[in-house]
Design an enzyme around this catalytic site. Structure first.
Site, PDB file in Angstrom:
ATOM      1  N   THR A  17       8.105  -8.008   7.815  1.00  0.00           N
ATOM      2  CA  THR A  17       8.914  -8.956   7.040  1.00  0.00           C
ATOM      3  C   THR A  17      10.049  -8.266   6.309  1.00  0.00           C
ATOM      4  O   THR A  17      11.117  -8.850   6.131  1.00  0.00           O
ATOM      5  CB  THR A  17       8.018  -9.701   6.033  1.00  0.00           C
ATOM      6  OG1 THR A  17       7.053 -10.469   6.757  1.00  0.00           O
ATOM      7  CG2 THR A  17       8.817 -10.636   5.143  1.00  0.00           C
ATOM      8  N   SER A  66       3.852  -7.153  12.171  1.00  0.00           N
ATOM      9  CA  SER A  66       2.643  -6.323  12.097  1.00  0.00           C
ATOM     10  C   SER A  66       1.383  -7.055  12.527  1.00  0.00           C
ATOM     11  O   SER A  66       0.362  -6.420  12.776  1.00  0.00           O
ATOM     12  CB  SER A  66       2.460  -5.738  10.696  1.00  0.00           C
ATOM     13  OG  SER A  66       1.942  -6.683   9.787  1.00  0.00           O
ATOM     14  N   ASP A 100       0.717  -7.913   7.135  1.00  0.00           N
ATOM     15  CA  ASP A 100      -0.521  -8.455   7.692  1.00  0.00           C
ATOM     16  C   ASP A 100      -1.548  -7.390   8.053  1.00  0.00           C
ATOM     17  O   ASP A 100      -2.751  -7.601   7.859  1.00  0.00           O
ATOM     18  CB  ASP A 100      -0.211  -9.313   8.928  1.00  0.00           C
ATOM     19  CG  ASP A 100       0.402 -10.658   8.567  1.00  0.00           C
ATOM     20  OD1 ASP A 100       0.328 -11.047   7.385  1.00  0.00           O
ATOM     21  OD2 ASP A 100       0.951 -11.320   9.463  1.00  0.00           O
TER      22      ASP A 100
END
Length: 320
Positions: A17, A66, A100
């Site tokens: 992100t 991820s 994540d």
């Protein structure tokens, strides 16, 4: 007169992100992760030049969300970290990563790297195109932490809080301070460009348990290890199916202090009899299970299920 070489901090980009963008101006959600290169991320934070006396070098390891992290990226990342740590001019390493699976990557590196200098993972909960992105400050804090002379080992920093690889986990899907370290607590904070350790001193580095795997990690066969949950109505069919499909290891996310539904417990006993390695972790996000006694499997030594899976994979690869 010979001029001394300048020390450096290496920033390894993997996407996430922090490198995400949205077609909707200012949006915090609905973005695509891993769109901006690590060099561009560094260029967007002019204050990095004052955050460290070291030169910054950038290297793109991967450009992924991820949630899609895989073994090949892990192997490449660990290998590059090891190579940079072998360079005496490298003061520290920063890794930009998605949120994540960050805790999994942190624990993998902790198990593999002899990190006498800091290896700092950082991330963002908002994409780079958000109205107020959190990535630039997190990146600045990560470089500050990587340049801190007392820092060592695999660390993580986000929202100004420093966490260790063992305890850190993502605990919230949206808020900026999405990570916590449970009842172990954080290791420190980055405040106004300075690191403040929680107990007045930096944590000591711990020797990795599986460093011997690093040279061959890129070509190694990663054993299949899966996670199953104990829950109301569990019947053990998933365990039997996994054994039939050739699983090498199973981590069971147990209720409470390692308790298991009786049908699942019986299935796990059958798995052990078939040669499958089993470890038991707790579903509880805080605290630590007591050591397991009288069962044909070991506990996960306080690790979360996802981290216990990584340790069991490495144990199987190492022949432990």
């Amino acid at each position: 007169m010979q001029v001394a070489a300048t020390r450096k901090i290496v920033v390894l980009g993997t996407g996430g992100t922090i490198a995400g963008t949205s077609s909707v101006a200012g949006a915090n959600v609905g973005y695509t992760a891993g769109q901006i290169g690590v060099q561009q991320l560094l260029a967007a934070v002019p204050a990095l030049a004052q955050a460290s006396p070291c030169n910054l070098e950038a290297e793109q390891i991967a450009q992924i969300d991820s949630k899609d992290m895989d073994f090949s990226v892990w192997a490449r990342l660990a290998g590059r970290c090891a190579q940079h740590l072998a360079d005496p001019l490298v003061a520290g390493i920063v890794i930009t990563h998605g949120t994540d699976t960050l805790e999994e990557t942190a624990w993998l590196l902790r198990e593999l790297l002899a990190a006498s200098r800091p290896v700092v993972l950082t991330c963002a909960m908002r994409p780079a195109t958000a109205l107020v992105p959190d990535g630039p400050q997190n990146l600045l804090d990560a470089v500050t932490l990587a340049a801190e002379p007392s820092a060592c080992g695999v660390l993580m920093v986000a929202a100004g809080v420093v966490h260790g690889a063992r305890a850190v986990s993502k605990v919230h899907p949206l808020r900026l301070d999405a990570f916590a370290s449970g009842d172990e607590g954080s290791l420190g904070w980055v405040e106004a460009g300075r690191v403040r350790w929680a107990h007045g001193r930096a944590p000591a580095v711990t020797a990795p348990r599986h460093a011997a795997l690093l040279p061959g990690l890129a070509t190694a066969a990663w054993p299949r290890v899966e996670i199953v949950h104990s829950h109301a109505g569990a019947d053990g069919c998933v365990v039997d199916w996994l054994v039939d499909k050739g699983v090498r290891g199973i981590v069971v996310a147990a209720t409470g202090n390692g308790t298991l539904h009786r049908a699942l417990e019986a299935a796990l006993a059958r798995a052990v009899a078939a040669g499958v390695a089993v470890r038991a972790a707790s579903r509880c996000p805080e605290g630590r299970m007591l050591a397991i006694e009288g069962a044909p499997w070991r506990d996960a030594e306080g690790l979360s299920p996802v981290k216990a899976r990584i340790s069991l994979m490495l144990e199987l690869m190492d022949g432990a």
